[in-house]
Write an enzyme that holds these catalytic residues in place. Sequence first.
Site, short mmCIF file in Angstrom:
data_model
loop_
_atom_site.label_atom_id
_atom_site.label_comp_id
_atom_site.label_asym_id
_atom_site.label_seq_id
_atom_site.Cartn_x
_atom_site.Cartn_y
_atom_site.Cartn_z
N VAL A 9 13.08 1.97 -2.48
CA VAL A 9 11.69 2.32 -2.17
C VAL A 9 11.67 3.80 -1.85
O VAL A 9 12.70 4.38 -1.50
CB VAL A 9 11.11 1.48 -1.00
CG1 VAL A 9 10.89 0.03 -1.41
CG2 VAL A 9 11.98 1.55 0.23
N SER A 10 10.51 4.41 -1.98
CA SER A 10 10.43 5.87 -1.85
C SER A 10 10.44 6.40 -0.43
O SER A 10 10.88 7.51 -0.18
CB SER A 10 9.18 6.39 -2.56
OG SER A 10 9.25 6.06 -3.93
N THR A 11 9.92 5.61 0.53
CA THR A 11 9.83 6.11 1.90
C THR A 11 10.42 5.11 2.90
O THR A 11 10.55 3.93 2.60
CB THR A 11 8.37 6.40 2.31
OG1 THR A 11 7.64 5.16 2.30
CG2 THR A 11 7.70 7.39 1.38
#
Length: 196
Positions: A9-11
């Site tokens: 996931v990006s964050t």
Amino acid sequence: MTKVKYIRVSTIEQNTSRQEINSNEFSKIYIEKASGAIKFEERVEGAKLLNDIEKGNITEIHIASLDRLGRSILNLLTMIEYFNSKSINLFVENIGMYSMINGKPNPTFKMIASVLGNVAEMERTNMLERQRAGIELAKLQGKYKGRLYGSRMTDEEFLKKYKKVEVELRNGESLRRAAKLGGVSLGVAQRVKRLM
């Protein structure tokens, strides 16, 4: 260890549970919280996975979708070629397809990977373009409060300025809650956490 799963996931705040639904099928799961713009080999869990490949511990890798590997078409195709060279079969869940058939690269997979990789890269470019356009519009309307040229703070100054956020994070508050209590954006809270 043979069959593993790579989740990204990006964050930090994003939830990985959607990608973890079938996790009991795998010998090991690599959970990454990093931008898809970062090269696979430069990510913490990506590097661990590559290390396990070099040790001969992996024969099959599962990912939820191709953009979990990355959003750069060059990096994506490089990783697929690398997996093929090591005889590692990559399975992409959302298209239900393996990168290899009977130990040989699957030409249909490569074609679909190229198309989907280009779409992911284009999506990222468009997102950045929309962001730039939004900043330009805000500047024209006098609403943009960006950093003045040459006014970058040192890490120490940054932590001092956002001491309240640091205190809340040290007290166990989540990033969102610490940002709210400190009256700052989530991005500022994330940077404070990185610098702590």
